[in-house]
Design a protein around this motif. Structure first.
Motif, PDB file in Angstrom:
ATOM      1  N   PHE B 412       0.836  -1.237  -0.053  1.00  0.00           N
ATOM      2  CA  PHE B 412      -0.068  -0.034  -0.008  1.00  0.00           C
ATOM      3  C   PHE B 412       0.893   1.205  -0.068  1.00  0.00           C
ATOM      4  O   PHE B 412       0.534   2.260  -0.768  1.00  0.00           O
ATOM      5  CB  PHE B 412      -1.090   0.132   1.216  1.00  0.00           C
ATOM      6  CG  PHE B 412      -2.088   0.955   0.841  1.00  0.00           C
ATOM      7  CD1 PHE B 412      -3.255   0.339   0.397  1.00  0.00           C
ATOM      8  CD2 PHE B 412      -1.976   2.216   1.516  1.00  0.00           C
ATOM      9  CE1 PHE B 412      -4.277   1.340  -0.124  1.00  0.00           C
ATOM     10  CE2 PHE B 412      -3.009   3.176   1.043  1.00  0.00           C
ATOM     11  CZ  PHE B 412      -4.182   2.758   0.445  1.00  0.00           C
ATOM     12  N   GLY B 416       0.573   1.513  -3.843  1.00  0.00           N
ATOM     13  CA  GLY B 416      -0.824   2.145  -3.482  1.00  0.00           C
ATOM     14  C   GLY B 416      -1.975   1.297  -3.547  1.00  0.00           C
ATOM     15  O   GLY B 416      -3.135   1.633  -3.624  1.00  0.00           O
ATOM     16  N   SER B 417      -1.743  -0.128  -3.615  1.00  0.00           N
ATOM     17  CA  SER B 417      -2.724  -0.928  -3.589  1.00  0.00           C
ATOM     18  C   SER B 417      -2.398  -2.260  -2.935  1.00  0.00           C
ATOM     19  O   SER B 417      -1.194  -2.497  -2.713  1.00  0.00           O
ATOM     20  CB  SER B 417      -3.279  -1.088  -4.860  1.00  0.00           C
ATOM     21  OG  SER B 417      -2.580  -1.607  -5.887  1.00  0.00           O
TER      22      SER B 417
ATOM     23  N   VAL C 212     -12.893   1.851  -9.355  1.00  0.00           N
ATOM     24  CA  VAL C 212     -11.548   0.619  -9.400  1.00  0.00           C
ATOM     25  C   VAL C 212     -12.379  -0.683  -9.209  1.00  0.00           C
ATOM     26  O   VAL C 212     -12.900  -0.721  -7.903  1.00  0.00           O
ATOM     27  CB  VAL C 212     -10.680   1.149  -8.110  1.00  0.00           C
ATOM     28  CG1 VAL C 212      -9.819   0.058  -8.262  1.00  0.00           C
ATOM     29  CG2 VAL C 212      -9.934   2.442  -8.619  1.00  0.00           C
ATOM     30  N   ASP C 278       3.292   1.404  -9.999  1.00  0.00           N
ATOM     31  CA  ASP C 278       2.025   0.631  -9.893  1.00  0.00           C
ATOM     32  C   ASP C 278       2.302  -0.615 -10.570  1.00  0.00           C
ATOM     33  O   ASP C 278       2.903  -0.952 -11.401  1.00  0.00           O
ATOM     34  CB  ASP C 278       0.957   1.480 -11.076  1.00  0.00           C
ATOM     35  CG  ASP C 278      -0.337   0.701 -10.959  1.00  0.00           C
ATOM     36  OD1 ASP C 278      -1.096   1.602 -10.585  1.00  0.00           O
ATOM     37  OD2 ASP C 278      -0.475  -0.401 -11.359  1.00  0.00           O
ATOM     38  N   ARG C 321      -4.702   4.221 -19.779  1.00  0.00           N
ATOM     39  CA  ARG C 321      -5.505   5.352 -19.023  1.00  0.00           C
ATOM     40  C   ARG C 321      -6.550   6.043 -20.205  1.00  0.00           C
ATOM     41  O   ARG C 321      -7.682   6.333 -19.591  1.00  0.00           O
ATOM     42  CB  ARG C 321      -4.396   6.424 -18.747  1.00  0.00           C
ATOM     43  CG  ARG C 321      -3.536   5.870 -17.499  1.00  0.00           C
ATOM     44  CD  ARG C 321      -4.259   5.722 -16.294  1.00  0.00           C
ATOM     45  NE  ARG C 321      -4.951   6.951 -15.696  1.00  0.00           N
ATOM     46  CZ  ARG C 321      -5.931   6.967 -14.937  1.00  0.00           C
ATOM     47  NH1 ARG C 321      -6.295   5.746 -14.536  1.00  0.00           N
ATOM     48  NH2 ARG C 321      -6.493   7.961 -14.420  1.00  0.00           N
TER      49      ARG C 321
ATOM     50  N   LEU D 447     -14.360   1.499  -3.871  1.00  0.00           N
ATOM     51  CA  LEU D 447     -13.077   2.139  -4.448  1.00  0.00           C
ATOM     52  C   LEU D 447     -13.445   2.670  -5.551  1.00  0.00           C
ATOM     53  O   LEU D 447     -13.852   2.455  -6.712  1.00  0.00           O
ATOM     54  CB  LEU D 447     -12.377   0.803  -5.015  1.00  0.00           C
ATOM     55  CG  LEU D 447     -11.839  -0.283  -3.897  1.00  0.00           C
ATOM     56  CD1 LEU D 447     -11.039  -1.478  -4.713  1.00  0.00           C
ATOM     57  CD2 LEU D 447     -11.321   0.601  -2.864  1.00  0.00           C
ATOM     58  N   THR D 448     -13.557   4.026  -5.203  1.00  0.00           N
ATOM     59  CA  THR D 448     -14.024   4.935  -6.406  1.00  0.00           C
ATOM     60  C   THR D 448     -13.187   6.038  -6.621  1.00  0.00           C
ATOM     61  O   THR D 448     -12.439   6.533  -5.616  1.00  0.00           O
ATOM     62  CB  THR D 448     -15.197   5.757  -5.778  1.00  0.00           C
ATOM     63  OG1 THR D 448     -16.206   4.645  -5.420  1.00  0.00           O
ATOM     64  CG2 THR D 448     -16.036   6.539  -6.879  1.00  0.00           C
ATOM     65  N   VAL D 449     -12.965   6.705  -7.846  1.00  0.00           N
ATOM     66  CA  VAL D 449     -12.175   7.807  -8.182  1.00  0.00           C
ATOM     67  C   VAL D 449     -12.520   9.013  -7.103  1.00  0.00           C
ATOM     68  O   VAL D 449     -13.899   9.243  -7.352  1.00  0.00           O
ATOM     69  CB  VAL D 449     -12.366   8.158  -9.437  1.00  0.00           C
ATOM     70  CG1 VAL D 449     -11.131   9.287  -9.719  1.00  0.00           C
ATOM     71  CG2 VAL D 449     -12.111   6.923 -10.220  1.00  0.00           C
ATOM     72  N   ARG D 450     -11.714   9.585  -6.563  1.00  0.00           N
ATOM     73  CA  ARG D 450     -12.037  10.778  -6.039  1.00  0.00           C
ATOM     74  C   ARG D 450     -11.105  11.796  -6.284  1.00  0.00           C
ATOM     75  O   ARG D 450     -12.035  13.146  -6.527  1.00  0.00           O
ATOM     76  CB  ARG D 450     -11.540  10.660  -4.560  1.00  0.00           C
ATOM     77  CG  ARG D 450     -12.238   9.516  -3.617  1.00  0.00           C
ATOM     78  CD  ARG D 450     -13.549   9.951  -3.371  1.00  0.00           C
ATOM     79  NE  ARG D 450     -14.174   8.657  -2.751  1.00  0.00           N
ATOM     80  CZ  ARG D 450     -15.688   8.659  -2.368  1.00  0.00           C
ATOM     81  NH1 ARG D 450     -16.203   9.752  -2.712  1.00  0.00           N
ATOM     82  NH2 ARG D 450     -16.093   7.693  -1.772  1.00  0.00           N
TER      83      ARG D 450
ATOM     84  N   GLY E  44      -5.712   5.163  -2.203  1.00  0.00           N
ATOM     85  CA  GLY E  44      -4.726   4.474  -2.574  1.00  0.00           C
ATOM     86  C   GLY E  44      -4.819   4.736  -4.303  1.00  0.00           C
ATOM     87  O   GLY E  44      -5.673   5.699  -4.662  1.00  0.00           O
ATOM     88  N   VAL E  45      -4.176   3.842  -5.047  1.00  0.00           N
ATOM     89  CA  VAL E  45      -3.993   4.014  -6.558  1.00  0.00           C
ATOM     90  C   VAL E  45      -3.941   2.705  -7.310  1.00  0.00           C
ATOM     91  O   VAL E  45      -3.186   2.103  -6.709  1.00  0.00           O
ATOM     92  CB  VAL E  45      -2.838   4.962  -7.016  1.00  0.00           C
ATOM     93  CG1 VAL E  45      -2.885   5.077  -8.384  1.00  0.00           C
ATOM     94  CG2 VAL E  45      -2.519   6.057  -5.929  1.00  0.00           C
ATOM     95  N   PHE E  46      -4.819   2.490  -7.988  1.00  0.00           N
ATOM     96  CA  PHE E  46      -4.949   1.072  -8.688  1.00  0.00           C
ATOM     97  C   PHE E  46      -4.721   1.496 -10.022  1.00  0.00           C
ATOM     98  O   PHE E  46      -5.926   2.292 -10.705  1.00  0.00           O
ATOM     99  CB  PHE E  46      -6.023   0.301  -8.428  1.00  0.00           C
ATOM    100  CG  PHE E  46      -5.799  -0.941  -9.052  1.00  0.00           C
ATOM    101  CD1 PHE E  46      -4.808  -1.807  -8.584  1.00  0.00           C
ATOM    102  CD2 PHE E  46      -6.745  -1.372  -9.901  1.00  0.00           C
ATOM    103  CE1 PHE E  46      -5.027  -3.157  -8.974  1.00  0.00           C
ATOM    104  CE2 PHE E  46      -6.946  -2.783 -10.667  1.00  0.00           C
ATOM    105  CZ  PHE E  46      -5.886  -3.737 -10.057  1.00  0.00           C
ATOM    106  N   THR E  49      -5.823   5.030 -11.059  1.00  0.00           N
ATOM    107  CA  THR E  49      -7.138   5.631 -10.497  1.00  0.00           C
ATOM    108  C   THR E  49      -6.801   5.825  -9.061  1.00  0.00           C
ATOM    109  O   THR E  49      -6.749   4.827  -8.180  1.00  0.00           O
ATOM    110  CB  THR E  49      -8.183   4.926 -11.106  1.00  0.00           C
ATOM    111  OG1 THR E  49      -8.281   4.780 -12.473  1.00  0.00           O
ATOM    112  CG2 THR E  49      -9.514   5.477 -10.437  1.00  0.00           C
ATOM    113  N   THR E  50      -7.017   6.933  -8.618  1.00  0.00           N
ATOM    114  CA  THR E  50      -7.090   7.003  -7.083  1.00  0.00           C
ATOM    115  C   THR E  50      -8.522   6.736  -6.479  1.00  0.00           C
ATOM    116  O   THR E  50      -9.668   6.912  -7.117  1.00  0.00           O
ATOM    117  CB  THR E  50      -6.988   8.674  -6.781  1.00  0.00           C
ATOM    118  OG1 THR E  50      -6.160   8.760  -7.545  1.00  0.00           O
ATOM    119  CG2 THR E  50      -6.773   8.726  -5.384  1.00  0.00           C
ATOM    120  N   PHE E  51      -8.432   5.906  -5.242  1.00  0.00           N
ATOM    121  CA  PHE E  51      -9.618   5.436  -4.535  1.00  0.00           C
ATOM    122  C   PHE E  51      -9.603   5.952  -3.114  1.00  0.00           C
ATOM    123  O   PHE E  51      -8.373   6.099  -2.540  1.00  0.00           O
ATOM    124  CB  PHE E  51      -9.821   4.137  -5.084  1.00  0.00           C
ATOM    125  CG  PHE E  51      -8.963   3.057  -4.493  1.00  0.00           C
ATOM    126  CD1 PHE E  51      -8.097   2.683  -5.271  1.00  0.00           C
ATOM    127  CD2 PHE E  51      -8.838   2.787  -3.179  1.00  0.00           C
ATOM    128  CE1 PHE E  51      -6.815   1.870  -4.925  1.00  0.00           C
ATOM    129  CE2 PHE E  51      -8.201   1.699  -3.143  1.00  0.00           C
ATOM    130  CZ  PHE E  51      -7.100   1.366  -3.821  1.00  0.00           C
TER     131      PHE E  51
END
Ligand code: ADP
Ligand code: ADP
Ligand code: ADP
Lengths: 113, 455, 455, 455, 113, 113
Positions: B412, B416-417, C212, C278, C321, D447-450, E44-46, E49-51
Motif C-alpha cells: 500500500f 498504492g494497492s 476501481v 503501479d 488510461r 473503490l471510487t475515483v475521488r 490508494g491508487v490502482f 486511478t485514485t480511490f
C-alpha cells in the motif's frame, strides 16, 4: 441511549450509510454475519453433485444513538434497506447503560457525538 | 532519442545477415545443436526468476507481495540492460591484470550473442538473492541502487576472476562449474551485508524472544521451488555450453540426485530436531541441495552428489536456525543460508568430491585450499564493495521504509494497492448487490447432496 | 462414431512409418536439430496459455475465476481442433488470389506436421486475447462462438496475407516476423469489437466516476507474466523455424532487452505520473515490451530493441488510461492496449528500426508505409468480420450474462461453484468438528517463541 | 561417511572424461541432438511434478496443503534416489526370465546416463498419482513407505515387462508407447488399493448422502493442469528417445488433439449432464485426454487421437461419478479415474486405433487381446503387491492419521503450521500496529475515483 | 452482570489482553469489525486511478463481568487503548440478564468466573 | 423479548441449528469469533521455532425470541453444545426493547416469527 443493531443485505449498506450521513449520523460499527430465516438458499453443483446453500451473507450494523433519534433512524433503515423481498433483515433496539470514548474518557452522549 | 543514433549505428554492425548455409556441414550443425542446448538452458534460467518471485512472495507476508514481485521484475530487467551496457564487458572483456574485463561494452565486437543471452540470465539471479533477504522493509529505490551496483560491477568482477579464462582465480585452479561461488555466494554475501545495515523486521526480535512471522502462501512458494529446481537443470546443464553427451547427462544426474538427497535429509532432520517435518525448511532444503551441487555438478560422481546433497540439507536447517536465533539476522526467506552457507559448502565440496582433484579421490588438499582462497576472496570483495556502497547511499537517505509504512505493508505504501482481493469489495456506491465469496455464510453452509436425481 | 471411418481413412495416409535413417546425414541432422528447436518453441508458446490464464484470472475478481480459466482452456482446445480441421488449410493452403488458402484441410497432403503443431499453438493465442477483455460479463457460450469465428476463419485469413508466402501483404513487403500484427493486433481488434458490443462491467462507470475494480490475485498474475515472457522466447525464437546460430540469439536478445526496457519504463513512468510504482501496470508493461518487439525481433538491433521497449512501456500506461478514463472502454486486464496499441507500435517500429529497411537506418519511408497499410487492412478486416459476426449472434440471444448473474459472479452462475474455499466450510451436517484456518482466532494469536529448548 | 568410500569408488568409474570430439561426426551429432531432445523431455516430465503438486493441493482443502506438497516433494526425491540405487537395475538390467532386471544397480556398468535421467523422472510420476488419491487422511510416514515400495520394486517390474525389450509382455506384442499402462495404470491401481484400505475422508459419506468437499484453490489447480499438459509433451514426445522428424511431430500432434478433444467433450458432457460446465471435472478431462493418448500417441492418427480424446473426456466424467457415488471410493482429485480408467482406455485404444495393428484399421482383434492381457497382468500384479504391502504395514501401525488430526488438518498436525496466512496475524505481543488486508474494512470500502486530477 | 463491549484499534488488543489478565479477567470474545466515525481514511491508487478508503479495521472485544468490576475495567481499557489520536474507539456497557456456562449449566456470575 | 447470544464451538453449530429448527426456531444470525477463557491453546512449529496459539475459534449465534421461549432454548443449547470439555462456551441473555422487520415494518414479536 440505545444501540440500534440491524441485520441487512450486504448490498444495501452503502445506501444506508449515505442516508445516515445525510442526517448527521457518522459513527457506526459493521460486522460480517450469516443469517437464516424465511429466505430460501441457492443450489450449487460441484463435480456433478448438487449441494444446498442455506445461510446467506448479511451485514450487521451497530450504532449507539440518543433515545430520541431512534425512530428517525429506524424509519431511515426501513427506507433504505427494504426491497420487499424476503431476507431484508431486522432491526433490534437494545438498552445501553453507558458509553465511553476511549480517547478522551468522555461519558454519555458526548462520547458518540 | 536522436542522440541514440550513434549507439544504433554501432549496434547495426552486430546484425549479420543470416548465414545458415544451404548445405549444412558438421561444423555448422555442431553450432546449431549447441545453440539449441544453450538457449534451452537460458530459457530455464530465465524462468528461475519466476521461481524466486514465487518463493520470496510466498514466504513473506501478503501485505508486501506486490513489492517483492516488483523487486524481482525490476531485477531481471535492470540486470539484462546493465549487463548489455557494461557488465558483459567487465566480465568477459579482455582481461586487465586478471582482475577485470576492459572491452566488449554494449557488446561491441562481441560475436557470440547466444553466450551473452545465457550469461545475462545468470546476472539477475545473483542480484535477486538479495531481494529475498531484504524483503518486507527495504525501500524500493534503495534496492534498485543495490541491484545496479551488483549487476553492473560487483558480480561481473567476480565472474571475471573465475569464468573469463584469464582471471586470477582461474589461474590458481579454482573450480566453480556453474556458480556456487560466482552467482550464489556473491549474491548471499551482498544480501548479508545489506541486511546488516538494514536490521530485522519490526516485531521479529523482542527482548530474548524470537517471533515467528509466517509466510502467507507456502503453496505458491512450493511452486516456486519446483520452478527453481527445473530452472537449475538449465543453470547447471546449460553451463556445459555444448550438447555434449558425455558431460550433460552427468550434470543433470548429479543435480537431480543432490537435490533429492537434500530434500530427504532436511525433511528428516527437521522431523528429528523439531518433531515435525517442517515444510518451509524442507523447501529451502531443495534449494540448498541445488546450490550445493552447482560448483561440482560436472566433476562429482552421482554417489558423491548424493552425499553433497544430504549434507546440504542438514547445513541448511542448522544454518537457518543459527542465523535466526543466535546471530539474530532476519532473513525472511532463508536466502543467506541457502545461497551463502550452501554456496561455500558447494565450492569446498569440489575440493573434497571432485573425481579428478578431490581429497576423497586421492587429490590431496591442494584443490580444497584453492577453493577456500576463492571463497575468502569473493566474500571479502563483495562484503567490502557492497558495504561501502550501502554506507554511502545510506548517508543520503534511509534505505529502509518508515516503521509506519512497514507496518501498513510496503504494497500500500509504495504501490498504492494490495496484492489480494480474495473477498470481494462488498459495497460500491452504486448500491450494486455484490456477492461475497469466502464469506462467513459460504463457510457455514454444509455442502451436501440434496438432489439425488443428478447422481 | 462409425461415420468417422472415412475421416480415419484419410488420416491413415498421414502416418508414415518412421524413416529415421540408420546412417544420419547432415541433411537429416539439420532436420532433427530444427525439429528440436521448433518443438521447444511450440511447447513454450503452448505454455503461454497458462500465462494468459493466470494473468486474466489474477487481474479480475475471484467470483469470475473459474469462468475465465474455462475460457482459456476451451480456447486452446477449440483452436487446435479447428486449426486442424479448417484453419491450417485457409492459412497455409495454396493461395486463392493471395487472399486465402484453398487446400490442406484436415492436413490432407500436408507433410510438415511439426510446422502445423507450432502454428496451432499460435492460433489460440490470438483468440485468448479476447477472453481477457470480455472477462467478467460475457456468456460462456457466446465466447465459444467468437473463438470459433476467430480461429477457424478470421485469423487464418490474416495469417495467409502475411505468412503464407503468396499473400498480398507479403507481396507488398509487409514485415511481421513473429506476429505483432498477425497474432496480437488481430486478437486485440477482435477484443475491442466484442467489448464495444458488450459494454462495461456493472459498476465500472457511474456518472462521471471511474470506479476501481481491483484484481483479486496480482501475485498469480505476476507468475502469469513471467510465464508469458518465458513463452515469448519460444514465440519469437521459434518463429525462425530453424536453429540458426546467426539469427536465433539476436531474436532472443532483442526480446529480452525490449521487455526489460518496457518494464523499467512503465514502472518509472507510473512512479512519475501517479507517484507510485503501479504494480499491475508494470506487469502489463512487460507484455507491452514483448508485443512491441514481436514484429521486429529479427531485424532490429539490440540497442534498437531497447528503444522500442522503452516506448512500449510508456504507450502502455497512457493507452490504458486513455481507454479506461477517456473512451470508457472497460478492458479488465488491459488486453486491448497491450496487444492492440503495442501491436501497432511494434509493427510500425519495423519501419523505423529495421536495420535493413527502417527509416532510422536510411531505409526511407517505404517500409513504414507498407507497415501502415498492413495495420489498416488487418484492423478493417477484423473489425468488420467480428462486428458482423457479433451483430448476427446477438440477434439470437444476448451475448452478456444477466446483471444478476454478473453480480453473483459467473463462477456460481455458469459453473455451479466457486474457485476458492480458502476458509474451510465450517460445518457439515455430520457435526464433524472442522478447523478453520484463516479465521479470526488464527490471526489474533501472536506467534512467539515459547519453548526456548528447541532453539 | 567413510563407509561410503566403497560406493564412491564404484561410482568413480562412471565418470568418463569428456569425449566431445574436436571434429564432430554425423554420429556424434546424432547423439547430441538426441541428447538435447531427451533432456528437454526429461525436464518437462520433471516439471509435471509441479503440476501434480498444484492440482492435488488445489483440489483439496487448505488445511492439508502443506502435507500434499511435502508428499509430492518427497515422492520425486525418494523416487530418484531409489531408482538410482535399485529401480533402474530391476527395470532395465539384464532380464531374469523376462520378469525382472538383475544388474545395473547403482548404475554400475550403465553407460547411457541420459536414459537413466529421463526414466528417473517417470518413476515418480507413477508414485505421485497415489498421493492425490490418498490426500487429506494418510499418514506421511506410511505414504513414504508406499512410495518406496512402488518406486523401488513394483513399478520397475512392470516397466521391465513392457519397456526393457526382453519382458514377457513385450514378447507378446503389448504396445504402450509412453506409459498409459506402465506409468498411469500402475499408479492408479496402487492408489485404488491404498484407498480401499484407507477408507473415505471424514464427512465424505454419511448414510445415503454424498457430501461435497470442495477444493480450496481451483485456479492453482488449473495452473497445475496446464503444467501437466506442457509436461506431457515431454512425456510422450521424449519417449521417442530421438529427435526423429518423422515421428516426433505426430506424437506431439496426437497429444495436443486428443487432449483438446477431451477438454471439449468433458466440458460439453458436464453441461448436458449437470446443466453446468463443471470446471473441476473439465480440468480432470484434460488429464483424461492426456492419459488416454499416452499409449498410442505414436501409432494413432491425428483424427484417431481426436476420437480417443473425445471418449476419454466422457469416460472421465462417468468414471468419477461412478466411483464417487456408486462405489463410494473417495478419491479427492479423481486420480483413480484419470489414470486408471483412462489408462485402461488408452491401452485398449491402441488395439482399436493403431494404424498398423488396430481393429479399425483392419488389424483384427489380436492386438486388442494382447492389450487386454497386459492390463489384467498389471492390475493383478500391482493390486496384489500393494495390497500385501499395505496389509503388512498396517499391522504395525495405522496408515491413517487420527480423526482428530484429520479434522484439524494434516498441516498443523504433521507439519506444525499452516499453508496460508492470507490475513495477517493481527496482533503481536509487541503492541505493533498491524494492517490487515482482506479484512472486513477493506471490503466495505468502495473503490471510487475521488481525485479527478490524476486521471 | 454487565457486558462490556469495546471497539478498539486492532493493534491495541494484545496490550489490553495482557492487562486484563493481570487483573484476573481471562474470559473474553473477540470479533473483527469495521468502523467509521471521526477518523479519516486513506487514499490508494490502482492502475492510475485514485480511490478512497473510508471504513477502518477495528476489533470488538466483549466480556461479561460482575457489576462492580465495570469501572476498573473501563479505566483499564482507556489506559491500554487510548493513543490520543482520533479513532481510538468506544466502550459500551450493556445490561445482561443471565449468563449460563454451556459445559456445566451453571448460572450467574459462576458461569463466567 | 430477549436476545439469546451464545458462544459455541464451531463444530456444534449444525447440530444446534437442526435442533432449533425442530422446535420451530428458524431465524438466527451467526458471526465468527475468537475466544479465550479456561481452554488451553495449541502449540505450533514454524521453521524450527515453537509458537503458542491462545485464542480459539468460536461461533457466536444470536437469536431474538419471545420471553417464554428462553428456557427451552437455553436447555436445548446446553443439550446440543455441551461436550463436557473446557471451552464449550457461554449463553448470554440480553433484554431487547424492540424488534422491527425491515421488509414490512412490523414491530414486536411478529417481526421475528
Ligand atoms: N429471530 C431472529 N434473531 C436474530 N436474527 C434473525 C432472526 N430472524 C431473522 N434474523 C436475521 O434476519 C435475516 C432476514 O430474515 P428473513 O426471515 O430471511 O427475512 P425477512 O426479515 O425479510 O422476513 C436472517 O438472515 C437473519 O440474519
Ligand atoms: N455511534 C457509534 N455507534 C457505534 N460505534 C461507533 C459510534 N461512533 C464511533 N463508533 C466506532 O468507534 C470507532 C472510532 O470512532 P471515531 O469517531 O473515529 O474516533 P474516536 O472514538 O477516537 O472519537 C469507529 O471506527 C466506530 O467503529
Ligand atoms: N467473561 C466472558 N465474557 C465473554 N465471553 C467469554 C467470557 N468467558 C468465556 N467467554 C467465551 O467463552 C468461550 C469458552 O470459555 P472457556 O472458559 O474456555 O470454557 P467453558 O465455557 O467451557 O468454561 C471462550 O473462548 C470465550 O469466547
Amino acid at each position: 441511549m440505545k444501540k440500534i443493531e440491524t441485520i441487512i443485505r450486504p448490498e444495501k449498506f452503502q445506501e444506508l450509510r449515505n442516508k445516515l450521513s445525510s442526517i448527521g449520523i457518522g459513527g457506526l460499527t459493521v460486522t460480517e454475519a450469516a443469517g437464516t430465516g424465511k429466505q430460501k438458499g441457492q443450489k450449487g453443483v460441484f463435480r456433478g453433485t448438487t449441494f444446498q446453500i442455506q445461510l446467506l451473507p448479511k451485514i450487521k450494523v451497530e450504532m449507539v444513538v440518543e433515545n430520541d433519534q431512534v425512530d428517525e433512524i429506524v424509519n431511515l433503515i426501513i427506507d433504505s434497506c427494504s426491497t420487499g423481498k424476503v431476507g431484508d433483515g431486522k432491526i433490534f433496539i437494545h438498552p445501553i447503560e453507558e458509553v465511553i470514548r476511549i480517547r478522551t474518557g468522555e461519558h454519555g452522549i458526548n462520547a458518540v457525538l | 532519442m536522436f542522440k541514440k543514433s550513434t549507439l544504433l549505428f554501432v549496434l547495426f554492425l552486430l546484425i549479420a545477415s543470416p548465414v545458415y548455409a544451404a548445405t549444412p556441414t558438421t561444423e555448422s550443425l555442431q553450432l546449431s545443436v549447441d545453440l539449441v542446448w544453450v538457449m534451452l538452458g537460458a530459457f530455464l534460467v530465465f524462468f528461475m526468476h519466476a521461481g524466486f518471485a514465487m518463493v520470496e512472495s510466498g514466504f513473506t507476508r501478503a501485505k508486501n507481495s506486490l513489492n517483492i514481485l516488483m523487486k524481482n521484475f525490476i531485477t531481471i530487467s535492470m540486470a539484462s540492460l546493465l549487463f548489455f551496457i557494461v557488465g558483459y564487458g567487465l566480465m568477459f572483456g579482455t582481461s586487465a591484470g586478471s582482475i577485470v574485463g576492459s572491452d566488449g561494452f554494449l557488446l561491441s565486437g562481441v560475436e557470440d550473442i547466444s553466450f551473452f543471452v545465457f550469461q545475462a540470465m545468470f546476472v539477475a539471479t545473483c542480484a535477486t538473492i538479495i531481494s529475498g533477504a531484504v524483503a518486507e522493509r527495504m525501500k524500493f529505490g534503495s534496492y534498485v541502487l543495490v541491484v545496479i551496483a551488483m549487476t553492473a560491477v560487483i558480480y561481473p568482477v567476480v565472474g571475471h576472476w573465475i569464468w573469463q579464462g584469464d582471471g586470477w582465480l582461474t589461474a590458481l585452479g579454482f573450480s566453480d562449474f556453474a556458480g556456487s561461488t560466482v552467482v550464489h555466494l556473491t549474491g548471499a554475501v551482498g544480501a548479508l551485508t545489506v541486511v546488516l545495515f538494514l536490521g530485522p523486521r519490526v516485531g521479529k526480535y523482542s527482548g530474548k524472544k524470537v517471533n515467528v512471522i509466517p509466510g502467507h502462501n507456502i503453496p505458491i512458494g512450493a511452486l516456486g521451488v519446483f520452478i527453481l529446481w527445473l530452472g537449475w537443470f538449465g543453470f547447471n546443464g546449460g553451463s556445459t555450453l555444448a550438447a555434449d553427451p558425455s558431460l550433460v547427462p552427468m550434470v543433470i544426474g548429479t543435480t537431480l540426485l543432490s537435490t533429492s538427497a537434500a530434500l530427504v535429509s532436511s525433511a528428516l532432520y527437521t522431523k528429528i530436531r523439531f518433531k515435525r517435518v517442517d515444510a518451509s525448511l524442507s523447501l529451502n532444503g531443495v534449494l540448498a541441495g541445488l546450490v550445493g551441487i552447482t560448483a561440482g555438478c560436472a566433476e562429482i560422481s552421482l554417489g558423491g552428489s548424493i552425499i553433497v546433497g544430504l549434507l546440504s540439507g542438514v547445513f541448511l536447517v542448522e544454518g537457518i536456525r543459527f542465523l535466526d536465533t543466535k546471530l539474530r539476522i532476519d532473513d525472511p526467506v532463508g536466502a543467506i543460508t541457502v545461497h551463502g552457507i550452501c554456496g561455500i559448502w558447494g565450492t569446498l565440496a569440489v575440493g573434497l568430491f571432485s573425481t579428478s582433484t578431490g581429497l576423497f579421490y586421492g587429490g590431496g588438499f591442494s584443490q580444497l585450499i584453492v577453493q577456500l582462497i576463492g571463497v575468502i576472496a569473493v566474500v571479502a570483495w563483495t562484503m567490502i564493495t557492497v558495504g561501502v556502497f550501502i554506507f554511502v547511499i545510506s548517508r543520503f537517505s534511509s534505505i529502509r521504509v518508515s516503521e509506519e509504512e512497514e507496518i501498513a505493508g510496503l504494497d500500500f505504501a509504495e504501490h498504492g494497492s494490495n496484492a489480494y482481493e480474495l473477498k470481494e469489495v462488498l459495497l460500491t456506491e452504486e448500491n450494486v448487490p455484490a456477492s461475497h465469496k469466502l464469506g462467513l455464510a459460504d463457510r457455514l453452509n454444509s455442502l451436501t447432496v440434496r438432489d439425488k436425481k443428478l447422481s
